[in-house]
Write a protein that holds these residues in place. Structure first.
Motif, mmCIF file in Angstrom:
data_model
loop_
_atom_site.group_PDB
_atom_site.id
_atom_site.type_symbol
_atom_site.label_atom_id
_atom_site.label_comp_id
_atom_site.label_asym_id
_atom_site.label_seq_id
_atom_site.Cartn_x
_atom_site.Cartn_y
_atom_site.Cartn_z
ATOM 1 N N TYR A 1 0.849 -1.190 0.000
ATOM 2 C CA TYR A 1 0.000 0.000 0.000
ATOM 3 C C TYR A 1 0.880 1.234 0.000
ATOM 4 C CZ TYR A 1 -3.257 3.611 1.385
ATOM 5 O OH TYR A 1 -3.996 4.761 1.426
ATOM 6 N N ILE A 2 0.727 2.031 -1.027
ATOM 7 C CA ILE A 2 1.533 3.244 -1.116
ATOM 8 C C ILE A 2 0.654 4.480 -1.104
ATOM 9 C CG2 ILE A 2 1.603 3.425 -3.632
ATOM 10 C CD1 ILE A 2 4.561 4.177 -3.386
ATOM 11 N N GLY A 3 -0.670 4.293 -1.250
ATOM 12 C CA GLY A 3 -1.596 5.408 -1.205
ATOM 13 C C GLY A 3 -1.687 6.150 -2.520
ATOM 14 N N LYS A 4 -2.521 7.190 -2.525
ATOM 15 C CA LYS A 4 -2.712 7.993 -3.731
ATOM 16 C C LYS A 4 -1.856 9.249 -3.711
ATOM 17 C CE LYS A 4 -6.249 10.207 -6.592
ATOM 18 N NZ LYS A 4 -7.692 10.481 -6.774
ATOM 19 N N TYR A 5 -1.551 9.749 -2.492
ATOM 20 C CA TYR A 5 -0.811 10.995 -2.375
ATOM 21 C C TYR A 5 0.481 10.792 -1.595
ATOM 22 C CZ TYR A 5 -5.200 13.053 -3.918
ATOM 23 O OH TYR A 5 -6.327 13.358 -4.644
ATOM 24 N N VAL A 6 1.504 11.531 -1.978
ATOM 25 C CA VAL A 6 2.811 11.463 -1.331
ATOM 26 C C VAL A 6 2.677 11.889 0.128
ATOM 27 C CG1 VAL A 6 5.120 12.487 -1.268
ATOM 28 C CG2 VAL A 6 4.085 11.856 -3.462
ATOM 29 N N ASP A 7 3.267 11.116 1.016
ATOM 30 C CA ASP A 7 3.273 11.425 2.442
ATOM 31 C C ASP A 7 4.177 12.642 2.678
ATOM 32 O OD1 ASP A 7 3.471 11.545 5.190
ATOM 33 O OD2 ASP A 7 3.986 9.430 5.463
ATOM 34 N N PRO A 8 3.624 13.761 3.185
ATOM 35 C CA PRO A 8 4.473 14.940 3.413
ATOM 36 C C PRO A 8 5.504 14.740 4.510
ATOM 37 C CG PRO A 8 2.279 15.297 4.320
ATOM 38 C CD PRO A 8 2.227 14.010 3.553
ATOM 39 N N ASN A 9 5.296 13.740 5.357
ATOM 40 C CA ASN A 9 6.219 13.497 6.467
ATOM 41 C C ASN A 9 7.279 12.464 6.115
ATOM 42 O OD1 ASN A 9 4.788 15.300 8.255
ATOM 43 N ND2 ASN A 9 3.186 13.749 8.304
ATOM 44 N N THR A 10 7.736 12.529 4.883
ATOM 45 C CA THR A 10 8.925 11.812 4.426
ATOM 46 C C THR A 10 9.881 12.872 3.902
ATOM 47 O OG1 THR A 10 8.009 11.541 2.189
ATOM 48 C CG2 THR A 10 7.638 9.738 3.762
ATOM 49 N N ASP A 11 11.146 12.526 3.803
ATOM 50 C CA ASP A 11 12.109 13.500 3.293
ATOM 51 C C ASP A 11 11.737 13.950 1.883
ATOM 52 O OD1 ASP A 11 13.614 13.438 5.605
ATOM 53 O OD2 ASP A 11 14.944 11.848 4.889
ATOM 54 N N PHE A 12 11.357 12.996 1.033
ATOM 55 C CA PHE A 12 10.980 13.348 -0.334
ATOM 56 C C PHE A 12 9.736 14.219 -0.342
ATOM 57 C CE2 PHE A 12 8.386 12.733 -4.094
ATOM 58 C CZ PHE A 12 9.282 13.003 -5.115
ATOM 59 N N GLY A 13 8.715 13.816 0.420
ATOM 60 C CA GLY A 13 7.464 14.552 0.448
ATOM 61 C C GLY A 13 7.639 15.975 0.956
ATOM 62 N N GLU B 1 12.036 22.674 9.697
ATOM 63 C CA GLU B 1 12.485 21.302 9.908
ATOM 64 C C GLU B 1 11.298 20.354 10.051
ATOM 65 O OE1 GLU B 1 15.949 19.902 10.900
ATOM 66 O OE2 GLU B 1 16.314 21.510 9.459
ATOM 67 N N MET B 2 11.411 19.171 9.461
ATOM 68 C CA MET B 2 10.471 18.091 9.691
ATOM 69 C C MET B 2 11.241 16.966 10.367
ATOM 70 S SD MET B 2 9.510 14.852 8.519
ATOM 71 C CE MET B 2 10.178 14.753 6.862
ATOM 72 N N GLN B 3 10.786 16.521 11.534
ATOM 73 C CA GLN B 3 11.509 15.503 12.294
ATOM 74 C C GLN B 3 10.604 14.299 12.537
ATOM 75 O OE1 GLN B 3 14.795 15.670 13.198
ATOM 76 N NE2 GLN B 3 14.511 13.532 13.811
ATOM 77 N N GLN B 4 11.051 13.134 12.054
ATOM 78 C CA GLN B 4 10.226 11.933 12.147
ATOM 79 C C GLN B 4 10.382 11.225 13.488
ATOM 80 O OE1 GLN B 4 11.692 9.730 8.831
ATOM 81 N NE2 GLN B 4 10.706 11.020 7.297
ATOM 82 N N TYR C 1 13.359 32.762 12.682
ATOM 83 C CA TYR C 1 12.308 31.876 13.178
ATOM 84 C C TYR C 1 12.671 30.419 12.874
ATOM 85 C CZ TYR C 1 9.632 36.193 13.375
ATOM 86 O OH TYR C 1 9.221 37.479 13.640
ATOM 87 N N PHE C 2 12.424 29.563 13.842
ATOM 88 C CA PHE C 2 12.605 28.125 13.673
ATOM 89 C C PHE C 2 11.212 27.503 13.642
ATOM 90 C CE2 PHE C 2 12.979 23.774 14.955
ATOM 91 C CZ PHE C 2 14.198 23.330 14.466
ATOM 92 N N ILE C 3 10.914 26.787 12.565
ATOM 93 C CA ILE C 3 9.621 26.116 12.408
ATOM 94 C C ILE C 3 9.872 24.611 12.431
ATOM 95 C CG2 ILE C 3 7.539 25.929 11.011
ATOM 96 C CD1 ILE C 3 8.218 28.825 11.871
ATOM 97 N N GLY C 4 9.203 23.899 13.320
ATOM 98 C CA GLY C 4 9.401 22.459 13.420
ATOM 99 C C GLY C 4 8.089 21.696 13.345
ATOM 100 N N VAL C 5 8.021 20.713 12.464
ATOM 101 C CA VAL C 5 6.882 19.800 12.399
ATOM 102 C C VAL C 5 7.373 18.444 12.871
ATOM 103 C CG1 VAL C 5 5.194 18.674 10.895
ATOM 104 C CG2 VAL C 5 5.809 21.075 10.510
ATOM 105 N N LEU C 6 6.825 17.967 13.986
ATOM 106 C CA LEU C 6 7.349 16.786 14.671
ATOM 107 C C LEU C 6 6.344 15.649 14.636
ATOM 108 C CD1 LEU C 6 8.599 18.651 17.887
ATOM 109 C CD2 LEU C 6 9.688 18.537 15.630
ATOM 110 N N GLU C 7 6.836 14.465 14.343
ATOM 111 C CA GLU C 7 5.991 13.274 14.398
ATOM 112 C C GLU C 7 6.157 12.556 15.735
ATOM 113 O OE1 GLU C 7 4.459 11.238 10.647
ATOM 114 O OE2 GLU C 7 6.642 11.193 10.447
ATOM 115 N N PHE C 8 6.394 13.295 16.774
ATOM 116 C CA PHE C 8 6.504 12.733 18.119
ATOM 117 C C PHE C 8 6.074 13.788 19.118
ATOM 118 C CE2 PHE C 8 10.629 14.484 16.921
ATOM 119 C CZ PHE C 8 10.913 15.331 17.985
ATOM 120 N N LYS C 9 5.842 13.351 20.363
ATOM 121 C CA LYS C 9 5.488 14.278 21.424
ATOM 122 C C LYS C 9 6.763 14.930 21.945
ATOM 123 C CE LYS C 9 1.469 11.513 22.766
ATOM 124 N NZ LYS C 9 0.842 10.694 23.846
#
Length: 310
Positions: free
Chosen positions: A6-18, A83-86, A123-131
């Motif tokens: 399963y890869i889905g229809k849309y690119v996952d934004p929370n990957t480096d490529f996305g 930054e996006m951090q997984q 400004y530092f903007i961070g989107v985190l996939e963890f608490k």
């Protein structure tokens, strides 16, 4: 490369490529502008952005290089690190402060004398996939109706007035964002919902503003990717899933503590020798468990060259 069931229809934004596809390409920069404006909520309005280099070497030979996910300058001269951090990082706050301090340091011309220390906004903007605070049960809850959003500035602790208004940190913890479509009352709400759920959607839902989000659904459709981009995305997705699997296995087996001790070592200048040793020990353990070199670099602060010598 093994194909995904399963890869889905849309690119996952929370990957480096996305992340780079949606927010790091010149032709799609309106998406980054709209996302940042949603986080600033009228505090400032970003009219345009220009991409800058993401790698900075240290001023001295023994200072480590920093690599940002994205680095932009606004049309008013303000600077943004995005930054996006997984994976969980125990010292993510240290990393954010270190990154902004390095960027600020680069703004003053070397050898310039005088008292002119006027700096641009940073400004530092961070989107985190963890608490951000790890186990929420071990810490008191933040008294806010938006526990998923950290809006940080330098303040006077007595009066809570802003002491310095040209340095800010805006962090989003996606696991804490649990709003339903009926609860999406702001553009920020809609953005966070998209970042968390886009990879599982099959079309642009009616509850999202089509003027803002139509492009992200158009850009992210996997069926429209070039063969090269699709291969890059599958590699990035595999990288993310493998890293999550290894990290979760370490958590279940109780080995994560040893990994966490090495997280973000080297995010400040002049690492003590003992800390360096811990970073190398953690890097060796992560190599043995299949971590990618780039993840080890981000977690331990070691360079790729140092990791390859282990």
């Amino acid at each position: 490369m093994a194909k995904f069931k399963y890869i889905g229809k849309y690119v996952d934004p929370n990957t480096d490529f996305g992340w780079k596809l949606y927010f790091g390409r010149e032709e799609n920069k309106i998406l980054l502008i709209e996302f940042l404006n949603s986080l600033f909520e009228g505090e400032k309005v970003i009219a345009d952005l220009f991409y800058k280099k993401v790698e900075y070497d240290g001023d001295q030979e023994d200072m480590r290089r920093v690599v940002f996910d994205l680095h932009c300058i606004g049309s008013d001269g303000e600077l943004f690190i995005i930054e996006m951090q997984q994976l969980f990082q125990e010292f993510f706050r240290d990393r954010a402060v270190y990154y902004t301090s390095r960027l600020i340091n680069k703004q003053l011309p070397k050898g310039k004398k005088g008292n002119d220390y006027c700096l641009p906004e940073v400004y530092f903007i961070g989107v985190l996939e963890f608490k951000l605070d790890g186990d929420a049960n071990a810490l008191p809850m933040r008294h806010t109706d938006r526990p998923y959003f950290y809006d940080v500035a330098l303040c006077d602790k007595s009066t809570h007035e802003i002491f310095y208004d040209k340095l800010g940190y805006k962090l989003v913890s996606l696991p804490l964002f649990n709003k339903t479509p009926a609860e999406l009352h702001t553009i920020m709400d809609q953005w966070l919902y998209v970042l968390k759920h886009l990879s599982t959607m099959d079309k642009l839902p009616s509850f999202l503003d089509k003027r803002i989000f139509g492009l992200i659904f158009e850009v992210g459709e996997i069926g429209k990717l070039t063969e090269e981009d699709r291969m890059s995305y599958e590699s990035s997705l595999k990288h993310k899933r493998d890293a999550e699997s290894v990290f979760n296995s370490a958590l279940r087996s109780g080995e994560a503590k040893g990994l966490a001790e090495g997280m973000a070592k080297g995010m400040a200048e002049g690492l003590a020798e003992g800390e360096r040793k811990k970073a190398f020990e953690s890097a060796r353990k992560m190599l043995s468990k299949g971590f990618e070199r780039e993840d080890i670099r981000d977690i331990t602060g070691l360079s790729i060259e140092e990791i390859e010598k282990l």
